[in-house]
Write a protein that holds these residues in place. Sequence first.
Motif, short mmCIF file in Angstrom:
data_model
loop_
_atom_site.label_atom_id
_atom_site.label_comp_id
_atom_site.label_asym_id
_atom_site.label_seq_id
_atom_site.Cartn_x
_atom_site.Cartn_y
_atom_site.Cartn_z
N PHE A 32 36.42 97.69 -47.85
CA PHE A 32 36.52 97.96 -49.30
C PHE A 32 37.62 97.10 -49.91
O PHE A 32 37.46 96.50 -50.97
N LEU A 33 38.77 97.09 -49.20
CA LEU A 33 39.92 96.34 -49.74
C LEU A 33 39.62 94.84 -49.79
O LEU A 33 39.91 94.17 -50.78
N VAL A 34 39.05 94.33 -48.71
CA VAL A 34 38.75 92.89 -48.66
C VAL A 34 37.73 92.53 -49.75
O VAL A 34 37.86 91.49 -50.41
N HIS A 35 36.76 93.41 -49.99
CA HIS A 35 35.78 93.14 -51.04
C HIS A 35 36.46 93.09 -52.42
O HIS A 35 36.15 92.20 -53.23
N ALA A 36 37.37 94.01 -52.67
CA ALA A 36 38.09 93.99 -53.95
C ALA A 36 38.89 92.70 -54.10
O ALA A 36 38.92 92.09 -55.18
N ALA A 37 39.52 92.27 -53.01
CA ALA A 37 40.29 91.01 -53.05
C ALA A 37 39.36 89.83 -53.33
O ALA A 37 39.74 88.90 -54.05
N GLU A 38 38.17 89.88 -52.78
CA GLU A 38 37.20 88.81 -53.04
C GLU A 38 36.76 88.80 -54.50
O GLU A 38 36.56 87.74 -55.10
N LEU A 39 36.63 89.99 -55.09
CA LEU A 39 36.28 90.05 -56.52
C LEU A 39 37.40 89.47 -57.38
O LEU A 39 37.15 88.82 -58.39
#
Length: 383
Positions: free
Chosen positions: A301-308
């Motif tokens: 979840f965190l990595v996805h938010a960072a990618e966004l």
Amino acid sequence: MRFAAIIVAAGSGARIGGELAKQWRPLAGRPVIRWSFEALLAAGAEQLVVVLRPGDEPLAEAALAGLPRWSSVHGGRFRADSVRAGLEALTIGGAEAVLVHDAARPFVTAAHVTALLNALQTAEGAILALPLSDTLKRGDGERRIVDTPSRERLWRAQTPQAFRRETLVRAYASLPADVEPTDDAQVVERIGVPVALVPGDPRLNKITYEEDFAMAETLAGGARITRAGMGFDAHRWGPGASVWLCGVEIAHTQTLIGHSDADAGLHALTDALLGAIGQGDIGDHFPPSDPKWRGASSDRFLVHAAELVAAAGGRIVNVDVTLICEQPKIKPHREAMRARVAELLALPLDRVSVKATTTEMMGFTGRGEGLAAQAIATVETPA
Ligand code: MG
């Protein structure tokens, strides 16, 4: 006025660090040289000739891929040889004006070109230039000041420099081989033709040194703003032997109950990042109703938010998480949590903070019903 342009890119760029000459290096996603080409085409250039070092053709092909109306020619040992080669390579008959431009000045605009062409209505040559604002010093070999020349009526010459085509051809034809001009106006001045000074632009400074490149990156990126986002999460304690907090598994007498691994610290932080870029919350991106996320590691979840954040052109400045619980004791694990979050977000450790507090036995966390977490994230994005 119809015009063609010669872009001089034959310099080795030896003054800048790294292997690749500056005109080929990427600047905010586009090679330095491409910025000028796109601007000159937008301004109406009918033909563009890029003067290259022999062997640089593949670099030019890659940097200018898809752009129309350009060709290349080999430059010579000195700048004058390169411009001469560019003039000889001009094939269109109708162009009345020629603009000569350094590839290492990426921020030329259609407005600059218009100002130069307007000046050519009443002059045979015109250059962009800035009056000197700094006091001038002449130094000796030991870097001591010898004197302070007057800066009155002194200008810094920039490019593009624009000329009536016949005038520039005539000027270069009469340039002796042993003269090494550093710009084209000099060549025209030598044959007694006045050249007009058109107000230039500090953004047209040449990228010469590594620090110039950093400044160009800032200019290319445009205005940036800093945004903050906050997140909050809580999970209920239940039977278990360990708990995940901020990406670290801690042995404990209970676990947190949730659809995923129930890492409230990472959930709060994920929401903070999403909040900073105005992209909803964790439930929007990872619906608890989707079986795909059952037992999922919250790392994702965190990595996805960072990618966004990255996809929005953003950069995480810093994050700060506070865990709120009576048990387990967080302090012994705090550095491991910081290190894990820093790793997941690819941030230096000093931009990641993990803290903990109790609520003095008050409320649901104080009574040991659950654990709560809050987080704040600051993110820098294009304005
Ligand atoms: Mg949660």
